[in-house]
Design a protein around this motif. Structure first.
Motif, PDB file in Angstrom:
ATOM      1  N   ARG A  56      23.199 -39.468  21.241  1.00 45.61           N
ATOM      2  CA  ARG A  56      24.137 -38.342  21.226  1.00 45.61           C
ATOM      3  C   ARG A  56      23.603 -37.110  21.949  1.00 45.61           C
ATOM      4  O   ARG A  56      24.365 -36.319  22.480  1.00 45.61           O
ATOM      5  CB  ARG A  56      24.451 -37.955  19.783  1.00 45.61           C
ATOM      6  CG  ARG A  56      25.174 -39.014  19.007  1.00 45.61           C
ATOM      7  CD  ARG A  56      25.484 -38.504  17.600  1.00 45.61           C
ATOM      8  NE  ARG A  56      25.955 -39.576  16.764  1.00 45.61           N
ATOM      9  CZ  ARG A  56      25.206 -40.243  15.894  1.00 45.61           C
ATOM     10  NH1 ARG A  56      23.943 -39.922  15.720  1.00 45.61           N
ATOM     11  NH2 ARG A  56      25.704 -41.221  15.180  1.00 45.61           N
ATOM     12  N   ASP A  57      22.290 -36.920  21.929  1.00 48.83           N
ATOM     13  CA  ASP A  57      21.698 -35.644  22.348  1.00 48.83           C
ATOM     14  C   ASP A  57      20.597 -35.856  23.390  1.00 48.83           C
ATOM     15  O   ASP A  57      19.453 -35.509  23.170  1.00 48.83           O
ATOM     16  CB  ASP A  57      21.153 -34.900  21.133  1.00 48.83           C
ATOM     17  CG  ASP A  57      20.172 -35.739  20.299  1.00 48.83           C
ATOM     18  OD1 ASP A  57      20.129 -36.968  20.465  1.00 48.83           O
ATOM     19  OD2 ASP A  57      19.467 -35.152  19.470  1.00 48.83           O
ATOM     20  N   ARG A  61      21.972 -33.632  28.818  1.00 48.74           N
ATOM     21  CA  ARG A  61      22.798 -34.438  29.719  1.00 48.74           C
ATOM     22  C   ARG A  61      24.004 -35.032  29.014  1.00 48.74           C
ATOM     23  O   ARG A  61      24.764 -35.785  29.611  1.00 48.74           O
ATOM     24  CB  ARG A  61      21.956 -35.555  30.344  1.00 48.74           C
ATOM     25  CG  ARG A  61      20.812 -35.012  31.171  1.00 48.74           C
ATOM     26  CD  ARG A  61      20.095 -36.080  31.919  1.00 48.74           C
ATOM     27  NE  ARG A  61      19.649 -37.143  31.040  1.00 48.74           N
ATOM     28  CZ  ARG A  61      18.772 -38.067  31.392  1.00 48.74           C
ATOM     29  NH1 ARG A  61      18.261 -38.054  32.599  1.00 48.74           N
ATOM     30  NH2 ARG A  61      18.405 -39.013  30.562  1.00 48.74           N
ATOM     31  N   GLY A  62      24.181 -34.731  27.750  1.00 51.33           N
ATOM     32  CA  GLY A  62      25.314 -35.277  27.017  1.00 51.33           C
ATOM     33  C   GLY A  62      25.049 -36.697  26.551  1.00 51.33           C
ATOM     34  O   GLY A  62      24.005 -37.276  26.828  1.00 51.33           O
ATOM     35  N   HIS A  64      24.785 -40.609  26.245  1.00 50.86           N
ATOM     36  CA  HIS A  64      24.617 -41.737  27.152  1.00 50.86           C
ATOM     37  C   HIS A  64      24.584 -43.017  26.318  1.00 50.86           C
ATOM     38  O   HIS A  64      24.175 -42.982  25.149  1.00 50.86           O
ATOM     39  CB  HIS A  64      23.324 -41.611  27.951  1.00 50.86           C
ATOM     40  CG  HIS A  64      23.439 -40.705  29.134  1.00 50.86           C
ATOM     41  ND1 HIS A  64      23.671 -39.359  29.013  1.00 50.86           N
ATOM     42  CD2 HIS A  64      23.373 -40.971  30.457  1.00 50.86           C
ATOM     43  CE1 HIS A  64      23.733 -38.816  30.215  1.00 50.86           C
ATOM     44  NE2 HIS A  64      23.561 -39.768  31.115  1.00 50.86           N
ATOM     45  N   PRO A  83      28.263 -39.518  30.099  1.00 52.92           N
ATOM     46  CA  PRO A  83      29.363 -38.858  29.386  1.00 52.92           C
ATOM     47  C   PRO A  83      30.667 -38.792  30.180  1.00 52.92           C
ATOM     48  O   PRO A  83      31.734 -38.657  29.584  1.00 52.92           O
ATOM     49  CB  PRO A  83      28.824 -37.452  29.108  1.00 52.92           C
ATOM     50  CG  PRO A  83      27.730 -37.257  30.086  1.00 52.92           C
ATOM     51  CD  PRO A  83      27.162 -38.613  30.388  1.00 52.92           C
ATOM     52  N   ASP A  84      30.596 -38.907  31.485  1.00 55.43           N
ATOM     53  CA  ASP A  84      31.812 -38.835  32.303  1.00 55.43           C
ATOM     54  C   ASP A  84      32.352 -40.206  32.693  1.00 55.43           C
ATOM     55  O   ASP A  84      33.369 -40.298  33.383  1.00 55.43           O
ATOM     56  CB  ASP A  84      31.542 -38.008  33.570  1.00 55.43           C
ATOM     57  CG  ASP A  84      31.159 -36.576  33.236  1.00 55.43           C
ATOM     58  OD1 ASP A  84      31.685 -36.038  32.236  1.00 55.43           O
ATOM     59  OD2 ASP A  84      30.315 -36.014  33.955  1.00 55.43           O
TER      60      ASP A  84
END
Length: 150
Positions: A56-57, A61-62, A64, A83-84
């Protein structure tokens, strides 16, 4: 000597795929009953699902995910999903970076899963738990793949 890949890097994902496809080594197998490993072999033989194992953290970088795709008992694919990127998996589980560090440091993967350190967030719970020992032993293998924690 090869450099140790970073956790949630494509290089690490491929090393994980190869390791879980091989399964646990003799040392890991020696500590448990043959009937346990026979059960896992039966569960794995026709296993065809995908796992997205997330952090999560990840250092700013958000979230993964390590996505592992199983087909007829073979871990056929591995990818890192950011995340994208679209996340498509049968089962999605996530943990914080400290839990991933504990796994890499030798923490019991069964304890991590059962105490919800690595929590099932998406997927059919009953179906997931039908192969829980196979999953836990695969997570144990993942924990033995060297990785640098960012």
């Amino acid at each position: 000597m090869a450099a140790v890949p970073e956790l949630f890097s494509p290089e690490w994902a491929e090393e994980v795929r190869a390791a879980v496809d091989r399964g646990p080594g003799e040392e890991a197998r020696a500590g448990k009953l043959d009937s346990y490993w026979e059960w896992i072999a039966r569960a794995r033989a026709s296993y065809s699902s995908s796992w997205a194992l997330g952090v999560r953290d990840l250092a700013g970088r958000g979230p993964h995910y390590l996505r592992l795709g199983w087909k007829d008992g073979v871990c056929a694919e591995a990818a890192v999903v950011g995340p994208d990127d679209p996340l498509d998996a049968t089962y999605v589980l996530a943990a914080d970076l400290a839990t991933w560090g504990a796994l890499l440091g030798g923490e019991d993967p069964g304890r991590i899963v059962m105490y919800r350190g690595l929590r099932l967030e998406e997927g059919e719970v009953v179906r997931f738990f039908r192969a829980i020992y196979f999953f836990v032993e695969s997570v144990a293998v993942i924990g033995r793949v060297p990785a640098r924690v960012p």
